[in-house]
Scaffold this active site. Structure first.
Site, PDB file in Angstrom:
ATOM      1  N   HIS A 221       0.871  -1.179   0.000  1.00 54.04           N
ATOM      2  CA  HIS A 221       0.000   0.000   0.000  1.00 54.04           C
ATOM      3  C   HIS A 221       0.903   1.222   0.000  1.00 54.04           C
ATOM      4  CE1 HIS A 221      -2.151  -3.287   2.062  1.00 54.04           C
ATOM      5  NE2 HIS A 221      -3.257  -2.780   1.516  1.00 54.04           N
ATOM      6  N   SER A 298      -7.759   3.267  -4.979  1.00 56.00           N
ATOM      7  CA  SER A 298      -7.836   3.502  -3.538  1.00 56.00           C
ATOM      8  C   SER A 298      -8.099   2.200  -2.815  1.00 56.00           C
ATOM      9  CB  SER A 298      -8.953   4.515  -3.220  1.00 56.00           C
ATOM     10  OG  SER A 298     -10.214   4.007  -3.605  1.00 56.00           O
ATOM     11  N   ASP A 299      -7.807   2.177  -1.528  1.00 57.34           N
ATOM     12  CA  ASP A 299      -8.037   0.984  -0.720  1.00 57.34           C
ATOM     13  C   ASP A 299      -9.511   0.874  -0.379  1.00 57.34           C
ATOM     14  OD1 ASP A 299      -7.576  -1.302   0.761  1.00 57.34           O
ATOM     15  OD2 ASP A 299      -5.958  -0.448   1.943  1.00 57.34           O
ATOM     16  N   TRP A 300      -9.833  -0.197   0.304  1.00 59.28           N
ATOM     17  CA  TRP A 300     -11.215  -0.558   0.635  1.00 59.28           C
ATOM     18  C   TRP A 300     -11.922   0.538   1.448  1.00 59.28           C
ATOM     19  CZ3 TRP A 300     -14.641  -4.421  -0.374  1.00 59.28           C
ATOM     20  CH2 TRP A 300     -15.711  -4.581   0.512  1.00 59.28           C
TER      21      TRP A 300
END
Length: 302
Positions: A221, A298-300
């Site tokens: 990430h 983008s992340d969750w």
């Protein structure tokens, strides 16, 4: 990587150019370079035809199973169906059956105005049908050939299910055993994370993403996710420039050099600046100095 998957590449470039259009209009030293002139021209022509709602929609990823094979009384399914028909969804997460991916893609291609195909994604972390050791355990072997082979097997099985994209490898450096997600990476060593990350990328993507048994990888990430204070998930990160550039970033630079198709940004902030909006990381470094031409997801988020 010789050329991108024929389905994945136009959408990847489209999203990349959409994101590029949102940036400051000041020209950068190293602008985004299309995979080739012909494909770049095709993407430009589609962009010129798109309405604003379609441009925004292509940046949206929906999650979860839905009833694609028949009428549904579920309001969520009905909402998604309308968005698909309007071309206002760019990708789907966690749809894993051939029947559902095929039917969902059919809806988009038959009903949407511009017929931009969906990208289907899934977290393929340590195998798909065949389960391998967790990444931390696999990394302890130091066997790069086996690590690459396990990723290649996972890619072949994943692609057979109609999935184009995995959110792996995780190449976060972590030195706090309290952080549970340390199991998803290669541990505390910067060099080991770099070479293992590249091995997994090569396994997933092969030499040519147009081949039917390969899938797009995602370096995550970006950046500093593994150094969260107290090992608490999503916590803030406070580090110096030396640690950032010599400990955290080298695996991501190696991934970019290896041709990883996508990056995922981190939840955390770095010294008070959210990683998702960190201009130095996202624009000046990744797109500028590194001249990387993929797109960032983008992340969750619920």
């Amino acid at each position: 990587m010789k050329k991108l998957n024929l389905l994945f590449a136009p959408t990847l470039l489209l999203i990349s150019l959409l994101c590029l259009g949102c940036k400051d209009k000041t020209p950068t030293k190293t602008p985004l370079t299309p995979v080739n002139t012909q494909l770049g021209q095709r993407v430009d022509s589609v962009l010129a035809l798109m309405h604003l709602n379609e441009k925004i929609g292509q940046l949206v990823q929906y999650n979860g199973r839905w009833d694609a094979t028949g009428p549904s009384a579920n309001k969520s399914d009905q909402y998604k169906l309308e968005k698909f028909k309007k071309g206002e969804v760019g990708s789907m997460l966690n749809i894993t059956s051939v029947a559902t991916t095929r039917e969902t893609q059919k809806i988009v291609m038959e009903h949407s105005r511009l017929k931009i195909p969906l990208i289907f994604a899934y977290d393929v972390i340590h195998g798909y049908k065949t389960i391998f050791p967790i990444p931390l355990g696999e990394s302890a072997s130091w066997d790069l050939d086996i690590i690459q082979q396990s990723a290649a097997i996972a890619a072949k099985e994943t692609a057979a299910s109609g999935i184009h994209w995995t959110f792996a490898p995780m190449i976060d450096i972590s030195r706090d055993a309290r952080w549970g997600r340390i199991m998803e990476g290669a541990g505390e060593d910067t060099y080991l994370n770099s070479v293992i990350g590249v091995a997994r990328i090569k396994g997933f993507q092969g030499e040519d993403l147009s081949l039917t048994h390969t899938i797009a990888a995602c370096a995550k990430h970006f950046a500093g996710y593994g150094l969260a204070e107290s090992g608490r998930e999503y916590n803030t990160v406070n580090i110096g420039e030396h640690e950032l550039h010599n400990v955290i970033l080298p695996p991501f630079k190696a991934a970019a050099n290896a041709g990883v198709a996508t990056f995922m940004n981190a939840f955390n902030e770095i010294d008070g600046i959210p990683a998702t909006g960190h201009k130095v990381l996202q624009r000046d470094l990744l797109k500028g100095d590194w001249n990387w031409s993929g797109f960032v997801v983008s992340d969750w988020v619920l």
